[in-house]
Design an enzyme around this catalytic site. Structure first.
Site, PDB file in Angstrom:
ATOM      1  CG  ASN A   1      -1.971   1.699   1.710  1.00  0.00           C
ATOM      2  OD1 ASN A   1      -2.394   2.060   0.548  1.00  0.00           O
ATOM      3  ND2 ASN A   1      -2.261   1.618   2.843  1.00  0.00           N
ATOM      4  CD1 TRP A   2       3.610   1.260  -2.511  1.00  0.00           C
ATOM      5  CD2 TRP A   2       3.825   2.374  -4.643  1.00  0.00           C
ATOM      6  NE1 TRP A   2       4.878   0.558  -3.742  1.00  0.00           N
ATOM      7  CE2 TRP A   2       4.322   0.823  -4.922  1.00  0.00           C
ATOM      8  CE3 TRP A   2       3.424   3.445  -5.833  1.00  0.00           C
ATOM      9  CZ2 TRP A   2       5.370   0.692  -5.937  1.00  0.00           C
ATOM     10  CZ3 TRP A   2       3.605   2.970  -7.256  1.00  0.00           C
ATOM     11  CH2 TRP A   2       4.117   1.863  -7.032  1.00  0.00           C
ATOM     12  CE  LYS A   3       0.916   3.710   5.128  1.00  0.00           C
ATOM     13  NZ  LYS A   3       0.383   3.605   5.695  1.00  0.00           N
TER      14      LYS A   3
ATOM     15  CG  HIS B   1      -6.017   2.060   5.219  1.00  0.00           C
ATOM     16  ND1 HIS B   1      -4.856   2.713   5.437  1.00  0.00           N
ATOM     17  CD2 HIS B   1      -4.989   1.242   5.082  1.00  0.00           C
ATOM     18  CE1 HIS B   1      -4.088   2.481   6.349  1.00  0.00           C
ATOM     19  NE2 HIS B   1      -3.583   1.739   5.686  1.00  0.00           N
TER      20      HIS B   1
ATOM     21  CD  GLU C   1      -2.741   5.098   6.327  1.00  0.00           C
ATOM     22  OE1 GLU C   1      -2.297   5.653   5.258  1.00  0.00           O
ATOM     23  OE2 GLU C   1      -1.788   4.978   7.416  1.00  0.00           O
TER      24      GLU C   1
ATOM     25  CD  GLU D   1      -3.258  -2.542   7.436  1.00  0.00           C
ATOM     26  OE1 GLU D   1      -2.426  -2.817   7.208  1.00  0.00           O
ATOM     27  OE2 GLU D   1      -4.037  -1.959   6.865  1.00  0.00           O
TER      28      GLU D   1
ATOM     29  N   GLY E   1       2.337   2.054  10.096  1.00  0.00           N
ATOM     30  CA  GLY E   1       3.117   3.370  10.906  1.00  0.00           C
ATOM     31  C   GLY E   1       3.393   3.677  11.713  1.00  0.00           C
TER      32      GLY E   1
ATOM     33  CB  SER F   1       5.410  -1.932  11.967  1.00  0.00           C
ATOM     34  OG  SER F   1       4.578   0.033  11.407  1.00  0.00           O
TER      35      SER F   1
ATOM     36  N   GLY G   1       2.650  -1.135   4.239  1.00  0.00           N
ATOM     37  CA  GLY G   1       2.824   0.123   3.683  1.00  0.00           C
ATOM     38  C   GLY G   1       4.349   0.615   3.578  1.00  0.00           C
ATOM     39  N   GLY G   2       4.877   0.620   4.384  1.00  0.00           N
ATOM     40  CA  GLY G   2       6.410   1.733   4.301  1.00  0.00           C
ATOM     41  C   GLY G   2       7.716   0.673   3.616  1.00  0.00           C
TER      42      GLY G   2
END
Ligand code: PEP
Length: 251
Positions: free
Chosen positions: A9-11, A95, A97, A167, A173, A213, A234-235
Site C-alpha cells: 500500500n503505497w499510500k 483502510h 487512514e 490491521e 505506520g 509494520s 505500507g512503509g
C-alpha cells in the site's frame, strides 16, 4: 489451500515516473515467485503507468480506495469502472487512514466493497482495533463487529474475490508490530466470524492478511502463522528490495 497474497500500500507516495522506476526495479527481484500473489496498491494517478510497466510480470496492480456509485456528481471520487479501465484489478477499502482522517464508517466501507465486487474487482477489506480497544480487552468484540458490518450483504460466491486485512490501528505506520500470536489470534477470530456468517468452507478458503509494520525482518514469523495468509504492507512496500524480501518469505 488458501492463496497467500502480499500487497503493498503505497499510500500518498510516488509520482507516475517513480512508480514506473519502482516496478522496473521490482520485476526481476520477484520473478518466478509463484507461491503468492503480489499486488501493488498505488495512488490513482500511478495506476495506468504501473499497470503498463507490470505487463507480462507476476505483479498485479490495485487502487487504494473506490467510490460506491458507478458515476455521477461526486467530485474527487473514482469509480470501479474507471479503476478497471486504468488497469487496477484490486482495490483496498476501509483502510484505517480512510476511517481516521476521511470519515469512513463500516457502512461506507461495506458500500464500497459491494460496489467493487459487483464491478468485478478484487477487494482488500481492512479492519482492526484501536489501541484503546486492545487495552480494554475488547479486540474480539470490535474485530467481530467490524467483520459482520463490513461484510453485510456480500454473497458467499463473491468471497473468492475478497481478502480481509487485519490491521490493528496501533501497529500501522508506528513501527509497533503485533506479535505473531496476536496476529494469528485476531485473524482466527475473523475466520470464525466468517464461518458463522457463511460456511466453514468459505472461512477456510478466505485469505486473511496481517498488516501493521510488517517488514523484511518480521515477515517470515508472521507469515508462518496458520491464520495469517499474507500481508498488507505500507512503509516497507516503498523499497523494492525490502518488499521483495517479504515476497520471498511468503513464497
Ligand atoms: C498499511 O498501510 O496498511 C500498513 C500496514 O502500513 P505500515 O506497514 O507502514 O504499518
Amino acid at each position: 489451500m488458501r492463496k497467500t497474497v502480499i500487497a503493498g500500500n503505497w499510500k500518498m507516495n510516488m509520482t507516475p515516473s517513480a512508480a514506473r522506476a519502482f516496478v522496473e526495479e521490482l520485476k526481476p527481484l520477484v520473478a518466478g515467485k509463484n507461491g503468492c500473489d503480489i499486488v501493488l496498491c498505488v495512488p490513482y494517478v500511478d495506476i495506468a503507468t504501473a499497470a503498463e510497466a507490470a505487463k507480462g510480470s507476476c505483479l498485479h496492480i490495485g487502487a487504494e480506495n473506490v467510490h460506491y456509485e458507478a458515476s455521477g456528481a461526486y467530485t474527487g471520487e473514482v469509480s470501479s469502472s474507471m479503476l478497471l479501465e486504468a488497469g487496477a484489478e484490486y482495490v483496498i477499502v476501509g483502510h484505517s487512514e480512510r476511517r481516521q482522517y476521511f470519515g469512513e464508517t463500516d457502512h461506507t466501507v461495506n458500500l464500497r466493497a459491494k460496489a467493487a465486487l459487483s464491478a468485478g474487482m478484487k477487494v482488500i477489506l481492512c479492519l482492526g482495533e484501536l489501541l484503546e480497544a486492545r487495552q480494554a480487552g475488547i479486540t474480539e468484540e470490535i474485530v467481530s463487529m467490524q467483520t459482520k458490518l463490513d461484510l453485510a450483504g456480500i454473497a458467499e460466491e463473491d468471497l473468492s474475490r475478497l481478502i480481509i486485512a487485519y490491521e490493528p490501528v496501533w501497529a500501522i505506520g508506528t513501527g509497533l508490530t503485533a506479535t505473531p500470536e496476536q496476529a494469528d489470534e485476531a485473524c482466527g477470530i475473523i475466520r470464525r466470524v466468517v464461518a458463522s456468517l457463511y460456511s466453514e468452507k468459505a472461512a477456510s478458503e478466505l485469505t486473511i492478511q496481517y498488516g501493521g509494520s510488517m517488514n523484511e525482518k518480521n515477515a517470515a514469523e508472521l507469515l508462518a502463522k496458520e491464520n495469517v495468509d499474507g500481508g498488507l504492507i505500507g512503509g516497507a512496500s516503498l523499497v523494492p528490495a525490502k518488499f521483495a524480501t517479504i515476497v520471498a518469505a511468503a513464497d
